[in-house]
Design an enzyme around this catalytic site. Structure first.
Site: not given
Ligand code: NDP
Ligand code: OXD
Length: 315
Positions: A230, A278
């Site tokens: 993000r 994006h």
């Molecule tokens: P998940 O919820 O599956 O994974 C999030 C990861 O971040 C986990 O490993 C979590 O740790 C870690 N995390 C969260 N908070 C912290 C913190 N404070 N400190 C350390 N680690 C942290 O999310 P996804 O993988 O499904 O998605 C990730 C992001 O990708 C989405 O939120 C979105 O913003 C972005 N995205 C962007 C897209 C694009 O087109 N650009 C498309 C899709 C997604 P833990 O495993 O220990 O809980």
């Molecule tokens: C998502 C994105 O969060 O597209 O899936 O950014």
């Protein structure tokens, strides 16, 4: 689907057909209304599907039972101080989405690793320059911020190219060939070994502006940053300063604090920054429609929902 329920689509009206057609195929009994196009009674709305609804809007639907997020990231909902917290929020988890994210990250990591931008410039100048051979992938260390659904696949796909992989998450992970760093106290050593840093974190109060001048200073000289998570993770002016001082070698950005990226943004024309609008991954409407239809069926038959957001954790 047992009863005639109503699903409200809270997406740009021009996109409506992407969801209405598969929803009609999969759940002909479901009443589907389009916010901004159709007349509907707010009290009749049982379910909503959207991405970044206007803050305060969901609160106006008094009988809402589930909200389905079109995206994996749910900051667009959780930033709404009036989000009705008694209503479960289901986020989008899909292997195809993760695979697209992994493709984007592998592509941009390799473009950087293989110095492709330099060769593009040589081509524009008509120069045949073989230059130094690219570094071995075994010698290049990549760090993934966030080892969740997407970050894990990104790390695994990069591991296949023999990069030295590590990931940082809240909780410790055990993934073959990927060194795990966990929690705030392990962020610094994680950064210190990351020649390429890829951000795939959810945007939460803890992770907002995590890509800032302090984190950049902790990266090795010449490190490269890829942000696909993000725009709110990045302090854009700190990135530009770190690149202009030559501490960082460049960046690839798919997401921005303000989207669309304003025409006046210096990011557009920076020679060491690649900007994409994006598009690292796009949720497939057919899969999303299935997630909503399955979720509604689970809810109506009293089964627990999958991929429900933890409001305390913020993701
Ligand atoms: P998940 O919820 O599956 O994974 C999030 C990861 O971040 C986990 O490993 C979590 O740790 C870690 N995390 C969260 N908070 C912290 C913190 N404070 N400190 C350390 N680690 C942290 O999310 P996804 O993988 O499904 O998605 C990730 C992001 O990708 C989405 O939120 C979105 O913003 C972005 N995205 C962007 C897209 C694009 O087109 N650009 C498309 C899709 C997604 P833990 O495993 O220990 O809980
Ligand atoms: C998502 C994105 O969060 O597209 O899936 O950014």
């Amino acid at each position: 689907m047992t009863a005639r329920s109503t699903l409200l689509l809270v997406v740009p009206v021009t996109w409506a057909g992407l969801w209405t057609a598969p929803l009609a195929d999969m759940a002909p009994d479901l009443i589907v209304k389009m916010h901004g196009r159709d007349e509907y009674d707010p009290a009749a709305v049982d379910y909503a599907l959207g991405f970044r609804p206007e803050p305060g809007f969901l609160k106006t639907l008094p009988n809402l039972k589930i909200v389905f997020s079109l995206g994996a990231g749910v900051d667009g909902f959780l930033n709404d101080p009036d989000y009705p917290k008694h209503v479960p929020l289901v986020r989008f988890v899909d292997h195809t989405l993760s695979r697209e994210m992994a493709q984007y990250c592998v592509m941009h990591a390799l473009i950087h690793h293989r110095q492709q931008r330099m060769f593009d410039a040589f081509q524009r100048e008509g120069k045949w320059r073989q230059s130094i051979p690219p570094r071995r992938t075994e010698d290049r260390r990549i760090g993934i911020l966030g080892l969740g659904e997407i970050g894990t696949l990104v790390a695994e796909r990069l591991r296949e190219h023999d990069f030295q992989m590590a990931g940082w998450s809240r909780t410790r992970k055990s993934i073959d060939g990927i060194q795990s760093f966990a929690g705030t106290e392990e962020l610094k050593p994680f950064l210190a070994r990351s020649d390429i840093l890829i951000c795939v974190l959810p945007l939460t109060p803890d992770t907002r502006h995590i890509l800032n001048k302090t984190t950049f200073a902790q990266l090795p000289n010449g490190a490269f940053v890829i942000n696909v998570a993000r725009g709110g993770h990045l302090v854009e002016s700190d990135l530009i300063a770190a690149i202009d001082s030559s501490h960082l070698s460049g960046a690839t950005l798919d997401v921005f604090e303000t989207e669309p990226l304003p025409e006046t943004s210096p990011l557009w024309k920076h020679p060491k920054i690649t900007v994409t609008p994006h598009v690292a991954a796009i949720s497939d409407p057919r899969v999303m429609a299935k997630v909503a239809v399955d979720g509604i069926a689970r809810h109506q038959s009293g089964k627990p929902l999958e991929n429900v957001v933890d409001f305390e954790r913020g993701y």
